[in-house]
Design an enzyme around this catalytic site. Sequence first.
Site, PDB file in Angstrom:
ATOM      1  N   CYS A 131       0.836  -1.210   0.000  1.00  0.00           N
ATOM      2  CA  CYS A 131       0.000   0.000   0.000  1.00  0.00           C
ATOM      3  C   CYS A 131       0.867   1.255   0.000  1.00  0.00           C
ATOM      4  O   CYS A 131       1.420   1.628   1.036  1.00  0.00           O
ATOM      5  CB  CYS A 131      -0.914  -0.025   1.228  1.00  0.00           C
ATOM      6  SG  CYS A 131      -1.883   1.469   1.410  1.00  0.00           S
ATOM      7  N   CYS A 134      -0.424   4.155   2.187  1.00  0.00           N
ATOM      8  CA  CYS A 134      -0.169   3.999   3.621  1.00  0.00           C
ATOM      9  C   CYS A 134       1.302   4.273   3.953  1.00  0.00           C
ATOM     10  O   CYS A 134       1.610   4.890   4.969  1.00  0.00           O
ATOM     11  CB  CYS A 134      -0.476   2.578   4.093  1.00  0.00           C
ATOM     12  SG  CYS A 134      -1.961   1.858   3.403  1.00  0.00           S
ATOM     13  N   ASP A 135       2.222   3.801   3.123  1.00  0.00           N
ATOM     14  CA  ASP A 135       3.631   3.747   3.539  1.00  0.00           C
ATOM     15  C   ASP A 135       4.585   4.690   2.809  1.00  0.00           C
ATOM     16  O   ASP A 135       5.741   4.814   3.221  1.00  0.00           O
ATOM     17  CB  ASP A 135       4.146   2.299   3.377  1.00  0.00           C
ATOM     18  CG  ASP A 135       3.415   1.343   4.301  1.00  0.00           C
ATOM     19  OD1 ASP A 135       2.928   1.802   5.350  1.00  0.00           O
ATOM     20  OD2 ASP A 135       3.308   0.154   3.977  1.00  0.00           O
TER      21      ASP A 135
END
Length: 302
Positions: A131, A134-135
């Site tokens: 993801c 997200c990261d």
Amino acid sequence: MIYDVVIVGGGPAGLSAAIYSSRARLKTLLIEKNGCGGQMTVTDLLENYPGFNDGINGFDLSVKLENQARDFGTEIVYDEVTEIKSGKVKEVVTTNSAYEAKTVIIAAGTRVKEMGIPGEAKFKGKGVSFCATCDAPFYKEKKVLVIGGGDSAIQEAIYLAKFAKEVTILHRRNELKATKILQERMLSYPNISVMCNTVPKEIIGKECIEEILVTDLKTNRNKSLKVDGAFVFIGLVPNALFLADVNLDEQGYIITDENMHTSVDGIFACGDIRQKHLRQVITAASDGAQAAVSAGHYIDNL
Ligand code: NDP
């Protein structure tokens, strides 16, 4: 209490089914494992959903859909469905409870496919990610590898390029599969490069990823790439394994007709979990609407 419709999964397909089903005044329960929105929630910008010409954030759209379903009367519970028992009255068994229903709509979607190479499991969360939304902020000024050549890989590589110093897309074929508009946009990011005909072989490091061993499929030679992170976007697999007796295709997707009927009376499937060619938010929403209408017809004929 017997629900008219129990919907399994709260992505765009399940939420659209819930909106249509509740508006038809069918007693509707939606069961979601994690949080509504599904894969859509980790999409930074949806640009091809009609009506949003500047795009819309996937999480924001999922909140709107969830609120819309609740406003029309859908009950939502957070729990994991473990089994669906067919019969005139169906039983949807979850980890914590069980619910009876006249019809069930399966909208459990897909999950990300893993590569299955050495080091992948060990470095999950320590350099291996599924993801970018997200990261990506963890990789400011770092070097990352994106594995895959479809829409997800290119879209996520573009997102990563706003943070990372270098983004290398590793693709096993000699040309990318992604939609042309995404490929064109990628060209405007000088820090993105594409390495074709190459597959990852092993992820190596101590505490975190230090290098990735890859194989050039043309020469069959291995080489090592020094990177800080690997983002894997090699496709999706259906979440259909727990389901009782509906017919699945050889890849595990649920086979339906165009009105979302499965092989079992009163059980419908919609969205990414069903066998079809185009998996997009708009096709999931369309499937959900159709599944709810078909469930309504089924109840009328009981
Ligand atoms: P896709 O299945 O479309 O692409 C997967 C890519 O990974 C392919 O290039 C495939 O190569 C490669 N691949 C598969 N297995 C391996 C492996 N073991 N090792 C290395 N490479 C591998 O998946 P996506 O997640 O990109 O997309 C899924 C669906 O979601 C699609 O329908 C897509 O259109 C949709 N989507 C749409 C978006 C949008 O409209 N903006 C954004 C994101 C997704 P090969 O080509 O050789 O099979």
